[in-house]
Design a protein around this motif. Structure first.
Motif, PDB file in Angstrom:
ATOM      1  N   ILE A 175       0.859  -1.187   0.000  1.00 42.13           N
ATOM      2  CA  ILE A 175       0.000   0.000   0.000  1.00 42.13           C
ATOM      3  C   ILE A 175       0.890   1.230   0.000  1.00 42.13           C
ATOM      4  CG2 ILE A 175      -1.835   1.228   1.221  1.00 42.13           C
ATOM      5  CD1 ILE A 175      -2.430  -1.504   2.624  1.00 42.13           C
ATOM      6  N   ALA A 176       0.746   2.081  -1.003  1.00 36.97           N
ATOM      7  CA  ALA A 176       1.581   3.274  -1.112  1.00 36.97           C
ATOM      8  C   ALA A 176       0.698   4.489  -1.357  1.00 36.97           C
ATOM      9  CB  ALA A 176       2.591   3.123  -2.252  1.00 36.97           C
ATOM     10  N   SER A 177       1.038   5.602  -0.723  1.00 35.79           N
ATOM     11  CA  SER A 177       0.291   6.840  -0.950  1.00 35.79           C
ATOM     12  C   SER A 177       1.192   8.040  -0.722  1.00 35.79           C
ATOM     13  CB  SER A 177      -0.941   6.922  -0.036  1.00 35.79           C
ATOM     14  OG  SER A 177      -0.566   6.997   1.321  1.00 35.79           O
ATOM     15  N   LYS A 178       0.928   9.093  -1.477  1.00 33.84           N
ATOM     16  CA  LYS A 178       1.640  10.349  -1.316  1.00 33.84           C
ATOM     17  C   LYS A 178       0.750  11.463  -1.834  1.00 33.84           C
ATOM     18  CE  LYS A 178       5.945  12.826  -2.302  1.00 33.84           C
ATOM     19  NZ  LYS A 178       7.274  12.767  -2.983  1.00 33.84           N
ATOM     20  N   ASN A 179       0.432  12.390  -0.958  1.00 34.05           N
ATOM     21  CA  ASN A 179      -0.430  13.525  -1.303  1.00 34.05           C
ATOM     22  C   ASN A 179      -1.735  13.033  -1.922  1.00 34.05           C
ATOM     23  OD1 ASN A 179       1.570  15.296  -0.343  1.00 34.05           O
ATOM     24  ND2 ASN A 179       2.598  15.319  -2.337  1.00 34.05           N
ATOM     25  N   TYR A 196      -2.188  10.866  -4.378  1.00 34.74           N
ATOM     26  CA  TYR A 196      -2.065   9.587  -5.069  1.00 34.74           C
ATOM     27  C   TYR A 196      -2.043   8.445  -4.053  1.00 34.74           C
ATOM     28  CZ  TYR A 196      -0.617  12.366  -9.124  1.00 34.74           C
ATOM     29  OH  TYR A 196      -0.565  13.278 -10.149  1.00 34.74           O
ATOM     30  N   SER A 197      -2.752   7.377  -4.372  1.00 33.33           N
ATOM     31  CA  SER A 197      -2.687   6.162  -3.559  1.00 33.33           C
ATOM     32  C   SER A 197      -2.780   4.961  -4.480  1.00 33.33           C
ATOM     33  CB  SER A 197      -3.805   6.134  -2.516  1.00 33.33           C
ATOM     34  OG  SER A 197      -5.076   6.101  -3.146  1.00 33.33           O
ATOM     35  N   ALA A 198      -2.031   3.917  -4.142  1.00 35.82           N
ATOM     36  CA  ALA A 198      -1.996   2.741  -5.005  1.00 35.82           C
ATOM     37  C   ALA A 198      -1.811   1.480  -4.175  1.00 35.82           C
ATOM     38  CB  ALA A 198      -0.876   2.868  -6.035  1.00 35.82           C
ATOM     39  N   ASP A 199      -2.447   0.406  -4.613  1.00 34.68           N
ATOM     40  CA  ASP A 199      -2.270  -0.924  -4.036  1.00 34.68           C
ATOM     41  C   ASP A 199      -1.698  -1.853  -5.096  1.00 34.68           C
ATOM     42  OD1 ASP A 199      -3.429   0.064  -1.774  1.00 34.68           O
ATOM     43  OD2 ASP A 199      -5.138  -1.311  -1.755  1.00 34.68           O
ATOM     44  N   PHE A 200      -0.775  -2.717  -4.669  1.00 37.81           N
ATOM     45  CA  PHE A 200      -0.236  -3.772  -5.525  1.00 37.81           C
ATOM     46  C   PHE A 200      -0.364  -5.080  -4.741  1.00 37.81           C
ATOM     47  CE2 PHE A 200       1.946   0.211  -6.205  1.00 37.81           C
ATOM     48  CZ  PHE A 200       1.917   0.373  -7.592  1.00 37.81           C
ATOM     49  N   PHE A 201      -0.995  -6.100  -5.313  1.00 38.63           N
ATOM     50  CA  PHE A 201      -1.301  -7.278  -4.510  1.00 38.63           C
ATOM     51  C   PHE A 201      -1.291  -8.561  -5.336  1.00 38.63           C
ATOM     52  CE2 PHE A 201      -5.249  -5.546  -6.154  1.00 38.63           C
ATOM     53  CZ  PHE A 201      -5.922  -6.662  -6.609  1.00 38.63           C
ATOM     54  N   TYR A 202      -1.111  -9.669  -4.614  1.00 40.68           N
ATOM     55  CA  TYR A 202      -1.269 -11.012  -5.163  1.00 40.68           C
ATOM     56  C   TYR A 202      -1.981 -11.839  -4.093  1.00 40.68           C
ATOM     57  CZ  TYR A 202      -0.358 -15.732  -6.751  1.00 40.68           C
ATOM     58  OH  TYR A 202      -0.528 -17.032  -7.150  1.00 40.68           O
ATOM     59  N   SER A 203      -3.013 -12.608  -4.490  1.00 33.44           N
ATOM     60  CA  SER A 203      -3.820 -13.296  -3.487  1.00 33.44           C
ATOM     61  C   SER A 203      -4.469 -14.552  -4.037  1.00 33.44           C
ATOM     62  CB  SER A 203      -4.903 -12.360  -2.945  1.00 33.44           C
ATOM     63  OG  SER A 203      -5.867 -12.084  -3.964  1.00 33.44           O
ATOM     64  N   HIS A 204      -4.906 -15.409  -3.104  1.00 36.26           N
ATOM     65  CA  HIS A 204      -5.741 -16.570  -3.390  1.00 36.26           C
ATOM     66  C   HIS A 204      -7.074 -16.365  -2.663  1.00 36.26           C
ATOM     67  CE1 HIS A 204      -2.457 -19.695  -4.600  1.00 36.26           C
ATOM     68  NE2 HIS A 204      -2.138 -18.469  -5.001  1.00 36.26           N
ATOM     69  N   TYR A 205      -8.136 -16.702  -3.331  1.00 33.45           N
ATOM     70  CA  TYR A 205      -9.464 -16.569  -2.736  1.00 33.45           C
ATOM     71  C   TYR A 205      -9.636 -17.572  -1.603  1.00 33.45           C
ATOM     72  CZ  TYR A 205     -14.570 -16.436  -2.466  1.00 33.45           C
ATOM     73  OH  TYR A 205     -15.868 -16.316  -2.034  1.00 33.45           O
ATOM     74  N   VAL A 206     -10.294 -17.145  -0.513  1.00 34.60           N
ATOM     75  CA  VAL A 206     -10.557 -18.013   0.629  1.00 34.60           C
ATOM     76  C   VAL A 206     -11.925 -18.682   0.445  1.00 34.60           C
ATOM     77  CG1 VAL A 206     -10.890 -18.135   3.122  1.00 34.60           C
ATOM     78  CG2 VAL A 206      -9.121 -16.644   2.172  1.00 34.60           C
ATOM     79  N   VAL A 207     -11.916 -20.005   0.416  1.00 32.77           N
ATOM     80  CA  VAL A 207     -13.143 -20.782   0.191  1.00 32.77           C
ATOM     81  C   VAL A 207     -13.810 -21.090   1.523  1.00 32.77           C
ATOM     82  CG1 VAL A 207     -14.095 -22.916  -0.750  1.00 32.77           C
ATOM     83  CG2 VAL A 207     -12.178 -21.803  -1.886  1.00 32.77           C
ATOM     84  N   ALA A 208     -15.104 -20.811   1.611  1.00 31.69           N
ATOM     85  CA  ALA A 208     -15.866 -21.090   2.829  1.00 31.69           C
ATOM     86  C   ALA A 208     -16.352 -22.536   2.824  1.00 31.69           C
ATOM     87  CB  ALA A 208     -17.048 -20.137   2.933  1.00 31.69           C
ATOM     88  N   HIS A 209     -16.157 -23.226   3.961  1.00 28.67           N
ATOM     89  CA  HIS A 209     -16.648 -24.578   4.142  1.00 28.67           C
ATOM     90  C   HIS A 209     -17.650 -24.594   5.300  1.00 28.67           C
ATOM     91  CE1 HIS A 209     -13.697 -26.090   1.317  1.00 28.67           C
ATOM     92  NE2 HIS A 209     -12.734 -25.463   1.979  1.00 28.67           N
ATOM     93  N   ASP A 210     -18.388 -25.705   5.408  1.00 28.39           N
ATOM     94  CA  ASP A 210     -19.481 -25.770   6.371  1.00 28.39           C
ATOM     95  C   ASP A 210     -19.040 -26.355   7.710  1.00 28.39           C
ATOM     96  OD1 ASP A 210     -22.074 -25.292   7.167  1.00 28.39           O
ATOM     97  OD2 ASP A 210     -22.780 -27.283   6.588  1.00 28.39           O
ATOM     98  N   GLY A 211     -17.786 -26.118   8.085  1.00 27.27           N
ATOM     99  CA  GLY A 211     -17.301 -26.575   9.376  1.00 27.27           C
ATOM    100  C   GLY A 211     -16.762 -25.411  10.185  1.00 27.27           C
ATOM    101  N   ILE A 212     -16.011 -25.725  11.214  1.00 26.58           N
ATOM    102  CA  ILE A 212     -15.436 -24.713  12.095  1.00 26.58           C
ATOM    103  C   ILE A 212     -13.937 -24.633  11.853  1.00 26.58           C
ATOM    104  CG2 ILE A 212     -15.009 -24.090  14.502  1.00 26.58           C
ATOM    105  CD1 ILE A 212     -17.662 -25.364  15.223  1.00 26.58           C
TER     106      ILE A 212
END
Length: 457
Positions: A186-190, A192-208
């Motif tokens: 996460i970068a910002s200046k005055n 301007y703000s920008a995000d750069f990211f890499y991710s995997h989606y979190v899958v919901a299951h029917d347990g705890i």
């Protein structure tokens, strides 16, 4: 159920003891209660919960918070009469609790649990029910943390939302919010703000405590926001990359690798609000080339000098669909991870192969009470493609009829927010099935109504 209602009543009564604090954020980790280290006068239970110093300087502290939401919904002819029908309605409940730990100026960690329950819901999906999970757990390393500029490295499970939430959203409308396992800069200046990211989606299951990263769904990209731009006010420019191992469209199934580039211009003045966005997608799906796009315009004008301050709004969207089955191209637009209730909480249609015209009218009945009414008209963009749910699953195929008319949706809601802690909403939706819906399934009109009660703390 009785214990949950007692807890809600208790917290509502206790919330009246708290002093007025800054408003709650949709992303709760964006809240900052460090100002309370200078407050030596207030010592009620709520202040103690929001700021617990762990060092003599008070620069190391922990803050607690959360939200509780109950909803009752009743739907007649759900899914236009296809599939199992519920004649009694159902209750959705959601509990979110978080702890926010700050160790000085340069490190923090945020942990949030989520419990989403569906009582009386026939065959609830992961969007409705997820008993108990670690919804977010991430660490921030604040490399630069000044008033006008910052550089933050964020690692872990986190919520993400960008722009108008057409592509990446919290999914706050449905019962179970969504999150991603990833790394973000996460970068910002005055201005301007920008995000750069890499991710995997979190899958919901029917347990705890069994939700996990999904290697089959990956999301990466960058999002730049430029504010205080002359005339335009705010401009967003972004790139999003997406990979899905098992994708299904009207034109087949296979691996999907999609790239989205877009821009958004948005802002508001004393009377006007505006939000325009255009987006192009390319890549490959199985052996086909992706060539999809969308354009939208959302305008509103508020009559501040008229009683009840009516706001006249209009939204128009054109979203591409596949032009021909069996060729070497795919023109179906993929909204990736949108907010689930994009067209209201009835949420029957997703953002693919669609033309939408949406006039609306909103009134401020009292200081904390608003009433809104809107009407959506839906058509298929391409008569050779089907229609899709908000999660991009195919509802009906494209070859049932050449008609493009999906139908019309009339919605009205009353929202009462007596203070920053409490939120109440009553709503009703009627969806008139068009010729395409009638030719593709049972084709009954949908009636949907619901009541929402929420407490933030």
């Amino acid at each position: 159920m009785k214990n949950r209602m007692q807890l809600l009543v208790l917290l509502i009564s206790l919330s009246c003891l708290g002093q007025q604090y800054p408003g709650f954020k949709s992303l709760r980790f964006d809240e900052n209660y460090s100002f309370l280290k200078k407050d030596t006068l207030q010592h009620d239970w709520y202040r103690t919960m929001k700021f617990i110093p762990l060092s003599s300087s008070k620069n190391t502290y922990i803050s607690f918070g959360g939200s509780i939401r109950y909803q009752y919904f009743y739907a007649k002819n759900e899914n236009w009469g296809d599939g199992p029908q519920d004649n009694d309605g159902y209750i959705l409940s959601r509990y979110l609790f978080h702890a926010d730990f700050h160790a000085g100026k340069f490190f923090r960690t945020f942990v949030q649990t989520q419990s989403s329950l569906a009582d009386g819901r026939i065959d609830p999906s992961p969007v409705d029910q997820n008993p108990l999970e670690v919804h977010q757990v991430f660490a921030d390393f604040n490399i630069i943390n000044d008033a006008n500029k910052r550089l933050i490295l964020r690692v872990g499970r986190q919520e993400m939302t960008y722009g108008s939430q057409r592509l990446v959203a919290l999914r706050d409308g449905p019962n179970n919010r969504q999150s991603f396992d990833g790394i973000k800069v996460i970068a910002s200046k005055n201005n301007y703000s920008a995000d750069f990211f890499y991710s995997h989606y979190v899958v919901a299951h029917d347990g705890i405590f069994d939700d996990d990263s999904n290697n089959d769904k990956q999301l990466w990209g960058s999002y730049l926001v430029i504010s205080k731009v002359p005339f335009f006010k705010n401009i967003d420019v972004y790139y999003l990359g997406y990979e899905r191992a098992h994708a299904v469209f009207n034109d087949g199934a296979g691996k999907e690798n999609r790239h989205s580039v877009g821009t958004r211009i948005w802002g508001k003045s004393e009377n006007w609000r505006y939000d325009g966005e255009t987006l192009y997608q390319f890549g490959d799906f199985d052996s086909k080339d992706i060539n999809a796009w969308t354009a939208s315009l959302n305008l509103g004008y508020r009559l501040n000098m008229v009683k009840f301050h009516p706001e006249i709004g209009c939204k128009v969207e054109v979203i591409s669909g596949d032009r021909e089955v069996g060729d070497n191209g795919l023109e179906t637009f993929n909204p990736l991870f949108p907010r689930g209730s994009y067209f209201g909480l009835a949420s029957v249609i997703g953002l693919s192969n669609l033309i939408d015209f949406h006039p609306s009218l909103n009134f401020e009945l009292a200081k904390n009470i608003e009433w809104g009414i809107d009407y959506d008209m839906f058509w298929r963009y391409s008569s050779n493609d089907g229609i899709y749910a908000p999660n991009v699953s195919l509802i009906y195929p494209g070859d049932t009829t050449t008609s493009k008319e999906i139908g019309g949706q009339l919605e009205s809601e009353i929202v009462w927010q007596p203070n920053q802690y409490l939120y109440f909403r009553v709503e009703a939706t009627w969806f008139k099935a068009g010729e395409y819906i009638k030719a593709s399934g049972t084709g009954k009109d949908i009636f949907f109504t619901g009541i929402t009660m929420q407490l933030n703390f």
